[in-house]
Scaffold this motif. Structure first.
Motif, PDB file in Angstrom:
ATOM      1  N   PHE A  90      -2.492   6.039  -0.664  1.00 19.74           N
ATOM      2  CA  PHE A  90      -2.335   6.330   1.146  1.00 19.74           C
ATOM      3  C   PHE A  90      -1.067   7.211   0.052  1.00 19.74           C
ATOM      4  O   PHE A  90       0.030   7.141  -0.680  1.00 19.74           O
ATOM      5  CB  PHE A  90      -1.112   4.958   1.645  1.00 19.74           C
ATOM      6  CG  PHE A  90      -0.515   5.112   2.667  1.00 19.74           C
ATOM      7  CD1 PHE A  90      -1.025   5.842   3.282  1.00 19.74           C
ATOM      8  CD2 PHE A  90       0.886   5.636   2.918  1.00 19.74           C
ATOM      9  CE1 PHE A  90      -0.111   5.923   4.434  1.00 19.74           C
ATOM     10  CE2 PHE A  90       1.534   6.592   3.820  1.00 19.74           C
ATOM     11  CZ  PHE A  90       1.195   5.982   4.897  1.00 19.74           C
ATOM     12  N   ASN A  91      -1.603   7.990   0.642  1.00 19.40           N
ATOM     13  CA  ASN A  91      -0.383   9.702   0.412  1.00 19.40           C
ATOM     14  C   ASN A  91      -0.478  10.223   1.812  1.00 19.40           C
ATOM     15  O   ASN A  91      -1.271  11.220   2.091  1.00 19.40           O
ATOM     16  CB  ASN A  91      -1.363  10.567  -0.864  1.00 19.40           C
ATOM     17  CG  ASN A  91      -0.206  11.468  -1.733  1.00 19.40           C
ATOM     18  OD1 ASN A  91       0.334  11.730  -1.239  1.00 19.40           O
ATOM     19  ND2 ASN A  91      -1.159  12.075  -1.749  1.00 19.40           N
ATOM     20  N   LYS A  92       0.711  10.980   1.845  1.00 18.85           N
ATOM     21  CA  LYS A  92       1.398  12.076   2.504  1.00 18.85           C
ATOM     22  C   LYS A  92       0.607  11.669   4.458  1.00 18.85           C
ATOM     23  O   LYS A  92       0.351  12.747   5.112  1.00 18.85           O
ATOM     24  CB  LYS A  92       0.924  13.346   2.570  1.00 18.85           C
ATOM     25  CG  LYS A  92       1.816  13.605   1.639  1.00 18.85           C
ATOM     26  CD  LYS A  92       0.780  15.105   0.952  1.00 18.85           C
ATOM     27  CE  LYS A  92       1.590  15.582  -0.227  1.00 18.85           C
ATOM     28  NZ  LYS A  92       1.213  17.078  -0.698  1.00 18.85           N
ATOM     29  N   GLY A  93       0.672  10.084   4.679  1.00 16.13           N
ATOM     30  CA  GLY A  93       0.038   9.531   6.181  1.00 16.13           C
ATOM     31  C   GLY A  93      -1.412   9.587   6.056  1.00 16.13           C
ATOM     32  O   GLY A  93      -1.689   8.753   7.314  1.00 16.13           O
ATOM     33  N   LYS A  94      -2.292   9.441   4.714  1.00 10.06           N
ATOM     34  CA  LYS A  94      -2.699   9.560   4.818  1.00 10.06           C
ATOM     35  C   LYS A  94      -4.088   8.390   3.900  1.00 10.06           C
ATOM     36  O   LYS A  94      -3.289   8.895   2.949  1.00 10.06           O
ATOM     37  CB  LYS A  94      -4.442  10.672   4.596  1.00 10.06           C
ATOM     38  CG  LYS A  94      -4.154  11.570   6.174  1.00 10.06           C
ATOM     39  CD  LYS A  94      -4.278  11.142   6.574  1.00 10.06           C
ATOM     40  CE  LYS A  94      -4.644  12.830   8.187  1.00 10.06           C
ATOM     41  NZ  LYS A  94      -4.727  12.320   8.928  1.00 10.06           N
ATOM     42  N   ALA A 153      -0.862   1.051  11.086  1.00  5.94           N
ATOM     43  CA  ALA A 153      -1.330   2.781   9.767  1.00  5.94           C
ATOM     44  C   ALA A 153      -2.281   2.919   9.999  1.00  5.94           C
ATOM     45  O   ALA A 153      -2.686   4.524   9.827  1.00  5.94           O
ATOM     46  CB  ALA A 153      -0.904   2.092   8.531  1.00  5.94           C
ATOM     47  N   PHE A 154      -3.233   2.583  10.772  1.00  2.03           N
ATOM     48  CA  PHE A 154      -4.407   2.788  10.411  1.00  2.03           C
ATOM     49  C   PHE A 154      -5.780   1.486  11.599  1.00  2.03           C
ATOM     50  O   PHE A 154      -5.970   0.891  11.071  1.00  2.03           O
ATOM     51  CB  PHE A 154      -5.224   3.201   9.472  1.00  2.03           C
ATOM     52  CG  PHE A 154      -6.727   3.518   9.371  1.00  2.03           C
ATOM     53  CD1 PHE A 154      -7.382   4.600   9.331  1.00  2.03           C
ATOM     54  CD2 PHE A 154      -8.047   2.584   8.947  1.00  2.03           C
ATOM     55  CE1 PHE A 154      -8.614   4.463   9.249  1.00  2.03           C
ATOM     56  CE2 PHE A 154      -9.005   3.139   8.953  1.00  2.03           C
ATOM     57  CZ  PHE A 154      -9.898   4.610   9.078  1.00  2.03           C
ATOM     58  N   LEU A 171       0.092  -1.416  -0.147  1.00  3.34           N
ATOM     59  CA  LEU A 171       0.473  -0.173   0.222  1.00  3.34           C
ATOM     60  C   LEU A 171       1.019   1.329   0.198  1.00  3.34           C
ATOM     61  O   LEU A 171       0.109   2.064  -0.632  1.00  3.34           O
ATOM     62  CB  LEU A 171      -1.173  -0.063   1.469  1.00  3.34           C
ATOM     63  CG  LEU A 171      -2.123  -0.794   0.878  1.00  3.34           C
ATOM     64  CD1 LEU A 171      -2.802  -1.372   2.319  1.00  3.34           C
ATOM     65  CD2 LEU A 171      -2.908  -0.167   0.032  1.00  3.34           C
ATOM     66  N   ASN A 172       1.788   1.049   0.872  1.00  4.76           N
ATOM     67  CA  ASN A 172       2.859   2.128   0.324  1.00  4.76           C
ATOM     68  C   ASN A 172       4.266   2.742  -0.448  1.00  4.76           C
ATOM     69  O   ASN A 172       4.960   3.328  -0.477  1.00  4.76           O
ATOM     70  CB  ASN A 172       3.062   2.842   2.309  1.00  4.76           C
ATOM     71  CG  ASN A 172       3.946   1.605   2.786  1.00  4.76           C
ATOM     72  OD1 ASN A 172       4.053   0.912   2.185  1.00  4.76           O
ATOM     73  ND2 ASN A 172       4.800   1.835   4.079  1.00  4.76           N
ATOM     74  N   LYS A 173       3.974   1.740  -1.289  1.00  2.00           N
ATOM     75  CA  LYS A 173       5.129   1.156  -2.094  1.00  2.00           C
ATOM     76  C   LYS A 173       6.202   1.196  -1.798  1.00  2.00           C
ATOM     77  O   LYS A 173       7.833   2.354  -2.500  1.00  2.00           O
ATOM     78  CB  LYS A 173       4.536   3.121  -3.095  1.00  2.00           C
ATOM     79  CG  LYS A 173       3.642   2.727  -3.203  1.00  2.00           C
ATOM     80  CD  LYS A 173       3.447   3.799  -4.804  1.00  2.00           C
ATOM     81  CE  LYS A 173       1.490   4.753  -5.133  1.00  2.00           C
ATOM     82  NZ  LYS A 173       1.988   5.059  -6.034  1.00  2.00           N
ATOM     83  N   ASP A 174       6.776   0.405  -0.641  1.00  2.00           N
ATOM     84  CA  ASP A 174       7.640   0.321  -0.351  1.00  2.00           C
ATOM     85  C   ASP A 174       8.354  -1.498  -0.484  1.00  2.00           C
ATOM     86  O   ASP A 174       9.448  -0.945  -0.335  1.00  2.00           O
ATOM     87  CB  ASP A 174       8.124   0.343   1.532  1.00  2.00           C
ATOM     88  CG  ASP A 174       6.926  -0.721   1.973  1.00  2.00           C
ATOM     89  OD1 ASP A 174       6.119  -1.343   1.675  1.00  2.00           O
ATOM     90  OD2 ASP A 174       7.556  -0.675   3.383  1.00  2.00           O
ATOM     91  N   GLY A 175       7.372  -1.479  -1.531  1.00  2.00           N
ATOM     92  CA  GLY A 175       8.078  -2.967  -1.871  1.00  2.00           C
ATOM     93  C   GLY A 175       7.429  -4.033  -0.666  1.00  2.00           C
ATOM     94  O   GLY A 175       8.274  -5.391  -1.383  1.00  2.00           O
ATOM     95  N   LEU A 176       7.113  -3.877  -0.045  1.00  2.00           N
ATOM     96  CA  LEU A 176       6.801  -4.707   1.233  1.00  2.00           C
ATOM     97  C   LEU A 176       5.575  -5.067   0.977  1.00  2.00           C
ATOM     98  O   LEU A 176       4.276  -4.212   0.975  1.00  2.00           O
ATOM     99  CB  LEU A 176       7.488  -4.188   2.950  1.00  2.00           C
ATOM    100  CG  LEU A 176       8.304  -3.872   2.373  1.00  2.00           C
ATOM    101  CD1 LEU A 176       9.409  -3.242   4.117  1.00  2.00           C
ATOM    102  CD2 LEU A 176      10.064  -5.599   2.262  1.00  2.00           C
ATOM    103  N   GLN A 177       4.877  -6.536   0.759  1.00  2.00           N
ATOM    104  CA  GLN A 177       3.588  -7.112   1.993  1.00  2.00           C
ATOM    105  C   GLN A 177       2.701  -6.471   3.075  1.00  2.00           C
ATOM    106  O   GLN A 177       3.022  -6.704   4.131  1.00  2.00           O
ATOM    107  CB  GLN A 177       2.667  -8.541   1.331  1.00  2.00           C
ATOM    108  CG  GLN A 177       3.625  -9.159   0.235  1.00  2.00           C
ATOM    109  CD  GLN A 177       3.476  -8.166  -0.833  1.00  2.00           C
ATOM    110  OE1 GLN A 177       1.953  -8.236  -1.207  1.00  2.00           O
ATOM    111  NE2 GLN A 177       4.169  -7.541  -1.902  1.00  2.00           N
TER     112      GLN A 177
END
Length: 194
Positions: free
Chosen positions: A123-127, A75-76, A37-43
């Motif tokens: 997911f963008n800028k923490g939201k 994260a939420f 979801l946060n585009k870091d390559g991790l699931q």
């Protein structure tokens, strides 16, 4: 004597702690999704749970990001995203939502009465921002209305069609979105996006 008072105080508070835990731990997982979801390559992981002990059966949405240390971090988390299944103790007519992750976006599919609704969040800028909505409504007779709202492009498309007909009435208009709704405040946009 001091030890007895101290131990009595501890034993007197134990029921309070156990009741607090008991009230919060009745959420049972009913849906889950895995994806980045946060585009870091991790699931990352998304969980949908229902409180089976509460008469209204509220739903809780939780999102966890997988860190480089291979541990999940919250994260939420909210019980305010969805209406409970049994508002006022009676079945409200809503199906249990479905969740999935596609192209780094969280997609929530809901059936509310005669409306099938799909919301896409990024997911963008923490939201988690709502970027698209797709709704299909059937009037129960012969007409369907297919609505697509693209909040990033600022477009609203509505196609009305009689079942079995190849003719459709298309309504396209531009919309202005100053601030994207988020998972935190999506309920305040109930009429437009649910």
């Amino acid at each position: 004597m001091k030890k007895i008072l101290f131990l009595s105080a501890i034993f007197a508070t134990l029921p309070l702690f156990s009741q607090a835990n008991e009230n919060t731990n009745h959420f049972k997982m009913i849906r889950d999704a895995v994806g980045d979801l946060n585009k870091d390559g991790l699931q990352d992981k998304v969980l949908l749970s229902m409180n089976t002990k509460d008469a209204t059966q509220p739903l809780k949405l939780q999102i966890f990001f997988l860190g480089p240390d291979r541990k999940f971090k919250s994260a939420f988390s909210s019980t305010e995203v969805f209406d409970p299944q049994y508002p006022e103790g009676k079945y409200g007519g809503n199906q249990v939502p479905d969740i999935r992750i596609e192209n780094n976006n969280l997609i929530i599919y809901k059936e509310i009465g005669d409306v099938k609704n799909e919301q896409t969040f990024r997911f963008n800028k923490g939201k988690f921002e709502l970027i698209a909505v797709s709704k299909i409504y059937w009037d129960g007779k012969e007409t369907t209305v297919d609505t697509k709202i693209d909040l990033l492009a600022g477009t609203f498309t509505e196609i009305t069609q009689i079942l079995g007909s190849k003719k459709a009435k298309k309504n396209l208009k531009k919309i202005t979105v100053n601030t994207l709704p988020t998972l935190d405040n999506i309920k305040s946009y109930h009429d437009e996006f649910n």
